[in-house]
Design an enzyme around this catalytic site. Structure first.
Site, short mmCIF file in Angstrom:
data_model
loop_
_atom_site.label_atom_id
_atom_site.label_comp_id
_atom_site.label_asym_id
_atom_site.label_seq_id
_atom_site.Cartn_x
_atom_site.Cartn_y
_atom_site.Cartn_z
N ASP A 167 0.83 -1.20 0.00
CA ASP A 167 0.00 0.00 0.00
C ASP A 167 0.87 1.25 0.00
O ASP A 167 0.36 2.37 -0.08
CB ASP A 167 -0.99 0.00 1.16
N SER A 168 2.19 1.06 0.01
CA SER A 168 3.11 2.17 -0.24
C SER A 168 2.88 2.79 -1.61
O SER A 168 3.37 3.88 -1.88
CB SER A 168 4.56 1.68 -0.12
N GLU A 193 9.43 -3.46 10.93
CA GLU A 193 9.74 -2.14 10.36
C GLU A 193 10.13 -1.15 11.45
O GLU A 193 9.42 -0.99 12.45
CB GLU A 193 8.55 -1.59 9.57
N LYS A 228 -0.52 -9.57 3.07
CA LYS A 228 0.15 -9.02 4.26
C LYS A 228 -0.81 -8.10 4.99
O LYS A 228 -1.56 -7.35 4.36
CB LYS A 228 1.42 -8.24 3.87
N ASP A 281 -0.63 -6.29 -0.06
CA ASP A 281 -1.11 -5.71 1.19
C ASP A 281 -2.63 -5.69 1.24
O ASP A 281 -3.31 -5.42 0.23
CB ASP A 281 -0.63 -4.25 1.30
#
Length: 289
Positions: free
Chosen positions: A68-69, A206, A137, A107
């Site tokens: 989703d970046s 992260e 994810k 995602d």
């Protein structure tokens, strides 16, 4: 048996390496489990289109994440929060079409799984059926364990995501390092063991201290994927536009830029402009008669 406790693949089907060992089929979650047992580290990159995904696939990247970046680096959003299921599904399908070997993980975007495990399953199944992804994810530890368990029981491989969870940017008040201090570090370790027990085949860590990430990696048997979590993880992931120097302005501390594609693309565009203005393009070799 849950994915988080999968044994390595049988010897006749397990690669000796993720790099060159699998050539006639997709990389699977069993291959990643076997890599951890061998101590073999692997790289993951994000991808959002067929062309770029094909380049990474040919280069040998074993796992591609349709993250989703995309909201920040492709769709023009300020955060990942606005990204929709329709957007994830469309771009995931493109990545799958553009690859032959990589395991493609998509995602679950914000709002697509937090309501209930049933909601998570519905949207994960959509991504597997419509886009053809091989795993999903989702963010969160103990709070996401029921969703992970339901997905895994339904046959959906799940990659968990702990530490800095970008979908919670407003609750976190930005993007601070996570897991500092005794209480926070103990909670992250509990979360990692919880998602493992729920059946996750891997977990992203992260923006956590390198020492903590190394401890988690040693105490869980599923692969850890670091991003800003030091060298002690089993694998590493970067957003490809950061890695290749396409991102404008400041990039996170944990990013290493392996190219400067933004500068090179700008140079090519300026040269094209100059050629058109000077009537040197199209030249004779680019024309039909």
């Amino acid at each position: 048996m849950q994915n988080g406790s999968l044994p390595p693949a049988p010897k006749d089907s397990a690669p000796t390496s993720l790099y060159g060992g699998v050539t006639s089929r997709r990389v699977t979650v069993r291959d990643l489990a076997a890599a951890k047992l061998r101590g073999e580290r692997w790289a993951m990159l994000t991808a959002y289109d067929a062309l770029t995904a094909g380049v990474f696939d040919e280069a040998g990247v074993p796992v591609l994440l349709v993250g989703d970046s995309m909201g920040n680096c492709h769709l023009g959003y300020d955060t990942t929060v606005p990204v929709t299921m329709d957007e994830i599904a469309m771009l995931s399908a493109a990545v799958v079409r553009g690859t032959k070997r990589a395991l493609v993980v998509a995602d679950l975007p914000f709002g697509s799984y937090q309501e209930s495990p049933a909601q998570a399953l519905r949207n994960a199944v959509r991504l597997m059926k419509e886009a053809g992804v091989h795993a999903v994810k989702l963010e969160g530890g103990e709070r996401s364990a029921p969703a992970i368990e339901m997905l895994v029981q339904a046959g959906v491989p799940v990659m968990a995501h702990l530490g800095l969870t970008p979908q919670s940017v407003h609750a976190l008040g930005g993007y601070p390092v996570q897991g500092r201090g005794d209480e926070a570090s103990h909670q992250l370790l509990r979360d990692a063991k919880t998602v493992q027990a729920a059946g996750a085949f891997s977990v992203v860590l992260e923006a956590v201290p390198a020492e903590l990430a190394a401890q988690v990696t040693a105490e869980v048997h599923i692969p850890t994927v670091g991003i800003g979590a030091g060298v002690g993880c089993d694998a590493q992931v970067l957003v490809w536009t950061d890695m290749a120097g396409m991102t404008a302005g400041r990039v996170p501390k944990f990013v290493k830029q392996y190219a400067n594609l933004r500068a090179e693309l700008g140079r090519a565009a300026r040269e094209y402009i100059d050629d058109v203005r000077a009537a040197t393009f199209p030249a004779e070799e680019h024309s039909f008669h």
